[in-house]
Enzyme design. Structure first.
Site, mmCIF file in Angstrom:
data_model
loop_
_atom_site.group_PDB
_atom_site.id
_atom_site.type_symbol
_atom_site.label_atom_id
_atom_site.label_comp_id
_atom_site.label_asym_id
_atom_site.label_seq_id
_atom_site.Cartn_x
_atom_site.Cartn_y
_atom_site.Cartn_z
ATOM 1 N N ARG A 104 -2.954 -1.573 -3.237
ATOM 2 C CA ARG A 104 -3.066 -0.717 -4.409
ATOM 3 C C ARG A 104 -3.588 0.638 -3.954
ATOM 4 O O ARG A 104 -4.676 0.714 -3.393
ATOM 5 C CB ARG A 104 -4.058 -1.395 -5.357
ATOM 6 C CG ARG A 104 -3.938 -1.016 -6.776
ATOM 7 C CD ARG A 104 -4.777 -1.927 -7.622
ATOM 8 N NE ARG A 104 -6.203 -1.678 -7.503
ATOM 9 C CZ ARG A 104 -7.052 -1.723 -8.507
ATOM 10 N NH1 ARG A 104 -6.617 -2.044 -9.716
ATOM 11 N NH2 ARG A 104 -8.327 -1.511 -8.337
ATOM 12 N N THR A 108 -3.874 6.415 -7.336
ATOM 13 C CA THR A 108 -2.873 6.273 -8.409
ATOM 14 C C THR A 108 -2.861 4.869 -9.007
ATOM 15 O O THR A 108 -2.292 4.651 -10.068
ATOM 16 C CB THR A 108 -1.465 6.552 -7.858
ATOM 17 O OG1 THR A 108 -1.172 5.550 -6.856
ATOM 18 C CG2 THR A 108 -1.374 7.925 -7.218
ATOM 19 N N ASP A 200 -14.015 -6.843 -5.405
ATOM 20 C CA ASP A 200 -12.740 -6.767 -4.674
ATOM 21 C C ASP A 200 -12.482 -8.123 -4.003
ATOM 22 O O ASP A 200 -13.199 -8.514 -3.074
ATOM 23 C CB ASP A 200 -12.813 -5.649 -3.627
ATOM 24 C CG ASP A 200 -11.456 -5.424 -2.970
ATOM 25 O OD1 ASP A 200 -10.927 -4.312 -3.098
ATOM 26 O OD2 ASP A 200 -10.933 -6.361 -2.325
ATOM 27 N N ASP A 203 -11.776 -8.133 -0.147
ATOM 28 C CA ASP A 203 -12.988 -7.845 0.632
ATOM 29 C C ASP A 203 -13.941 -9.040 0.634
ATOM 30 O O ASP A 203 -14.525 -9.386 1.667
ATOM 31 C CB ASP A 203 -13.703 -6.614 0.061
ATOM 32 C CG ASP A 203 -13.014 -5.319 0.461
ATOM 33 O OD1 ASP A 203 -12.146 -5.365 1.354
ATOM 34 O OD2 ASP A 203 -13.346 -4.274 -0.117
#
Ligand code: PRP
Ligand code: URA
Length: 209
Positions: A104, A108, A200, A203
């Site tokens: 991702r 944006t 995340d 992560d």
């Protein structure tokens, strides 16, 4: 919510709470994701077609059910989708695997593809797209776009957490693809992270940040 199944089984909910906890170790996070993957798959495959076969038990002959049709395809979105894979393959060891590399763009929030490798006969198989996080859903939409382009006709999404915005976005683009999730969270924050969420997923799975 139509087209969305929330898997509210107590084991799934308990394990999800453990995963949300910021102090959960990388090892614990990964293990729990695999365990939930297996439990989600159990629900997602509830309506798979079966056919009768003749077998012989030690006592007698009988007609017994077995899965019909071609093996399903598990399609993890890299990286975090891989976290579901081992648990699901424990349950359906002969499933095929399609790898979809997407990240991702942090500015944006659009999905950028960097890898795609799938079985050639997607049209004949049920394809299950795996990604723990359905945030904006841009990644899931890009994955399904690509799989459909390669012939997939029957698809399902397996995720851990979904944001209402992501569900709306996804269903606007792919209304024919049902979603299974362990929870629908409150909202997205200004960076496109699911709140309350778990951070995340990639992560936390791999110990990067
Ligand atoms: C994360 C996550 C999903 C995606 C969800 O991946 O694993 O694939 O974001 O967000 P979206 O619904 O807004 O598209 P990320 O881009 O961080 O890549 P990674 O798994 O390689 O860390
Ligand atoms: N990707 C993640 O890993 N977590 C979020 O909350 C949103 C996107």
């Amino acid at each position: 919510m139509q087209g969305v199944t929330v898997v509210d089984h107590p084991l799934v909910q308990h394990k999800l709470t453990l995963m949300r906890d910021r102090t959960r170790s990388t090892k614990g996070f990964r293990q729990l994701l695999n365990e939930i993957g297996m439990l989600l798959l159990y629900e997602i495959t509830r309506d798979l077609p079966i056919e009768p076969v003749e077998i012989e038990t030690p006592l007698t002959r009988m007609t017994a059910p077995q899965l019909a049709g071609k093996k399903l395809v598990l399609a993890p979105i890299l990286r975090a989708g891989v976290g579901f894979l081992d648990g699901m393959l424990d349950l359906v060891p002969s499933a095929r695997v399609a790898h979809i590399g997407l990240y991702r763009d942090p500015e944006t929030l659009s999905a950028v593809e960097y890898y795609f490798k799938a079985p050639s006969d997607l049209a004949d198989r049920l394809v299950l797209v795996l990604d723990p996080m359905l945030a904006t859903a841009n990644s899931a939409i890009a994955a399904v776009d690509r799989l459909k382009e390669r012939g997939a006709r029957e698809l399902r999404i397996a995720c851990l957490l979904a944001a209402p915005e992501g569900i709306r976005n996804f269903q606007g683009m792919h209304p024919d693809v049902p979603i299974w999730t362990a929870a629908i969270d409150e909202r997205l924050d200004e960076h496109g992270y699911i709140v309350p969420g778990l951070g995340d997923a990639g992560d936390r799975m791999f110990g990067t940040h």
